[in-house]
Scaffold this active site. Sequence first.
Site, PDB file in Angstrom:
ATOM      1  N   GLU A 211      -0.084  -9.450  -1.010  1.00 40.05           N
ATOM      2  CA  GLU A 211      -1.508  -9.800  -0.900  1.00 40.05           C
ATOM      3  C   GLU A 211      -2.180  -9.768  -2.271  1.00 40.05           C
ATOM      4  OE1 GLU A 211      -1.910  -6.731   2.108  1.00 40.05           O
ATOM      5  OE2 GLU A 211      -2.734  -8.207   3.483  1.00 40.05           O
TER       6      GLU A 211
ATOM      7  N   GLU B 241       4.218  -5.148   7.259  1.00 40.87           N
ATOM      8  CA  GLU B 241       3.352  -4.141   7.907  1.00 40.87           C
ATOM      9  C   GLU B 241       3.695  -3.962   9.380  1.00 40.87           C
ATOM     10  OE1 GLU B 241       2.288  -6.567   5.921  1.00 40.87           O
ATOM     11  OE2 GLU B 241       0.764  -5.822   4.533  1.00 40.87           O
TER      12      GLU B 241
ATOM     13  N   ALA C  61       0.864  -1.188   0.000  1.00 40.43           N
ATOM     14  CA  ALA C  61       0.000   0.000   0.000  1.00 40.43           C
ATOM     15  C   ALA C  61       0.897   1.233   0.000  1.00 40.43           C
ATOM     16  CB  ALA C  61      -0.875  -0.010   1.245  1.00 40.43           C
TER      17      ALA C  61
ATOM     18  N   GLY D 270       0.742  -5.119   0.782  1.00 42.71           N
ATOM     19  CA  GLY D 270      -0.371  -5.218  -0.163  1.00 42.71           C
ATOM     20  C   GLY D 270       0.060  -5.819  -1.498  1.00 42.71           C
TER      21      GLY D 270
END
Length: 345
Positions: free
Chosen positions: A199, A219, A153, A196
């Site tokens: 993911e 994270e 992200a 992300g």
Amino acid sequence: MIRISFDNSCFEISLVNHHLLPAPGFQRFADTKVKLKLVQSMANIARLLTKRAQDQFPNVVYPLQVITRLNSSCKYLTVHIPISNKSWEFIKTEVTGEKKNVAVITLNRPKALNALCNGLMKELSTALKAYGKDANISAIVLTGSEKAFAAGADIKEMAPNTYSQCIQGNFLNDWTEVARTQKPIIAAVNGYALGGGCELAMMCDIIYAGDKAKFGQPEIALGTIPGVGGTQRLTRVVGRSKAMEMCLTGNMINAQEAEKVGLVSKVIPPDQLLVEAVKLGEKIGTHSNLIVQLCKEAVNTAFETTLEEGLKYERRFNHATFSTIDCKEGVKAFIEKRPAKFINE
Ligand code: CAA
């Protein structure tokens, strides 16, 4: 949707943007000469109208016009507007393969290592929706650069987040288009697939990795935790101990280890990665798109349910395939020792 009346005949034309691409069915309407002629002349009209719409709405993803549906009363013409590169800011798109049936979406934000900002995720969803509905596309390849598939992200963008904003804005909820896409998606991962990014790769159906790829859920080092599957999909794939180690330390694993634990299905030299991923898409594309879709759904069900439920689901899908033209054709072709001609019905 842009609806434009066409006033010197009885037709009205609906110009539908990529969010609303219709189901394909045009081929069947084109069976008779009359309808074919009609469709062709309407295609010319559609070309002009698309040009007009482009001038009017320059930021919408355009152009090209393929007529995909003519309704039974022949009153409406729906124009399929495929994707063009020029409108994208954060991705690139291309249709490739010998039969032009594999779509490649390349994350293209090199300065930020393809960090997944809102704009990028919106474009990705738009492209996936469009390709998902494009009958000519059998498989989609999602890739990044040699240095990064995606570094997660966008940390700078998410920095001002507050708890109440996340809750009320349902932060990350619109990231899941990859997992919702019915067509097979292959992630071709070179370089970093972190947070992300990892993911996102795991939302794809198959992961091929370049031999310098690195996967991780860092994270924890930012004082947060994964938000789109890092604790869930990773655990289901690599097991609790490895997932726990990765999520609690933030340590990365390399491509070879990722293959060993079943996160990726093949490790390939970086310069061959995309070629191999496209070949895989083409191979899948030799089968019936319809049956591929059912098969994908059945495999994914294994992640969602108990073995007993999953087996029931699989059995019903297996039974359902015998009602399709493609199954009859596939079996007949085997017996007649010839390649099957699937029509996705
Ligand atoms: N968000 C925003 N910008 C990022 C970024 C990210 N996730 N990752 C890298 N960048 C930017 C850097 O800020 C830098 O920009 P500037 O040149 O403007 O400073 C540029 O990309 C290049 O990065 P580095 O200089 O750091 O490159 P490097 O080769 O030294 O290191 C790296 C590469 C190890 C991937 C490092 O960039 C890194 O650790 N990135 C962050 C990875 C991360 O923590 N991801 C998780 C994000 S949170 C998340 O994803 C939550 C979720 O579940 C959805």
